[in-house]
Enzyme design. Structure first.
Site, short mmCIF file in Angstrom:
data_model
loop_
_atom_site.label_atom_id
_atom_site.label_comp_id
_atom_site.label_asym_id
_atom_site.label_seq_id
_atom_site.Cartn_x
_atom_site.Cartn_y
_atom_site.Cartn_z
N LYS A 36 0.84 -1.20 0.00
CA LYS A 36 0.00 0.00 0.00
C LYS A 36 0.87 1.24 0.00
O LYS A 36 0.65 2.18 -0.76
CB LYS A 36 -0.92 0.01 1.22
N GLN A 41 -5.22 -1.35 9.64
CA GLN A 41 -5.15 -2.72 9.12
C GLN A 41 -5.80 -3.70 10.09
O GLN A 41 -5.45 -3.74 11.27
CB GLN A 41 -3.67 -3.08 8.90
N ASP A 68 -11.45 3.03 3.98
CA ASP A 68 -11.86 1.63 3.89
C ASP A 68 -13.39 1.53 3.76
O ASP A 68 -13.91 0.48 3.40
CB ASP A 68 -11.44 0.89 5.17
#
Ligand code: NDP
Length: 300
Positions: free
Chosen positions: A54, A98, A121
């Site tokens: 990422k 995460q 997200d």
């Protein structure tokens, strides 16, 4: 029939190039660099690889990447304090925590502490509601990637029968909402669905997000249907093979590709789209925060 292979690797490269162009335009017009902060708790090797990828792709798109690695001993309050700092930081336009988090931390509490506008997200309860009510939202990256591929392949999805197998909060449910927004007739199937084969055979668009290797065979696929395989399952190869393991999807690729009109492979289908959509969401968040127009192809 032999299905057209929907190449997620090539398509994600196109999306990332579009993001890079949008980032350059925003820098030129507003003097702002979009920034993505990724929070990683613990040493899980798979999560470390994801976070590294990422970060690399964020920088390649011209954005700023901020990594915040913390030990598993971090308390929930300490993690919430870090999220607060990032919420207040004007250089940060996207925050990704995460998952999974260690069991002593309440994941929902942490996710809902992220400012919804920076929730790239798309898991914040406010974004879930905004998607469901047709408002501008941060859309979860994997379903967004699937939607982009479907729109690219079909143009309009209006009136199509869509079946989503899987009802998780991160893939199945938001995928179904997005298909509904695009005027599909949507069925959500799950582990309690009876006659799953028959349900799948009705699908013009079949999205598999289950996590069971090759569970959907070709004879569950309507001839000419578009099959989006979200599943990522690692299987052992027979002894003596070149590689010890291989990745397969939730769909049995060979038999489904013989019937479908189009299909995403695993690997190289949905997977690469997820990070590309994370970058797209970060750019969109930065544009919205600064009153700039977000590139239309990058939103749901
Ligand atoms: P979850 O385990 O959270 O959800 C799985 C869903 O599948 C559940 O709704 C479950 O039903 C349903 N299910 C399980 N067994 C069956 C069955 N026999 N028949 C019908 N439905 C069934 O998984 P996720 O949604 O998080 O992920 C799904 C897959 O997608 C995984 O392989 C994951 O690795 C992959 N994935 C890929 C991503 C990418 O970037 N490409 C990103 C995220 C996930 P019930 O609710 O009734 O239990």
């Amino acid at each position: 029939m032999t299905a057209r292979i929907i190449d997620g690797k090539a398509f994600s490269a196109k999306v990332r190039a579009e993001v890079a162009t949008g980032v350059a335009a925003l820098k030129a017009s507003h003097g702002i660099t979009p920034g993505l902060a990724v929070v990683l708790v613990g040493e899980d090797p798979a999560s470390q690889v994801y976070v590294r990828n990422k970060g690399k792709q964020t920088v390649e798109a011209g954005m700023a990447s901020f990594e915040h690695k913390r030990d598993t001993s971090i308390t929930e309050d300490e993690l919430l304090a870090l999220i607060d700092e990032l919420n207040a930081d004007p250089a940060v336009h996207g925050i990704l925590c995460q998952l999974p988090l260690p069991t002593h931390i309440d994941e929902a509490r942490v996710i809902n502490a992220i400012t919804p506008e920076k929730d790239v997200d798309g898991f914040h309860i406010s974004n879930v509601g905004r998607i469901a009510t047709g408002q501008d939202a941060m859309v979860p990256c994997t379903p967004l990637g699937c939607l982009m591929m479907l729109r690219d392949h079909h143009g309009s999805l209006s009136g199509m029968n869509a079946v989503v197998v899987g009802r998780s909060n991160i893939v199945g449910k938001p995928m179904a909402q997005l298909l509904l927004r695009d005027s599909c007739t949507v069925t959500i199937a799950h582990s309690r669905t009876t006659n799953l084969a028959e349900v799948c055979r009705e699908a013009d668009i079949l999205v598999a997000a289950v996590g069971r290797p090759e569970m959907i065979p070709g004879d569950w696929v309507k001839p000419g249907a578009t099959v989006i395989d979200v599943g990522i399952n690692r299987l052992d190869n027979p002894p003596g093979s070149e590689k010890p393991t291989r990745l397969v999807g939730d769909v049995h690729f060979e038999s489904a590709a013989a019937v479908a009109g189009a299909i995403t492979p695993v690997p190289g289908g949905v997977g690469p789209m997820t990070i590309a959509c994370l970058l797209a969401n970060t750019l969109v968040s930065c544009c919205r925060a600064n009153g700039a127009d977000a590139p239309s192809g990058l939103t749901a």
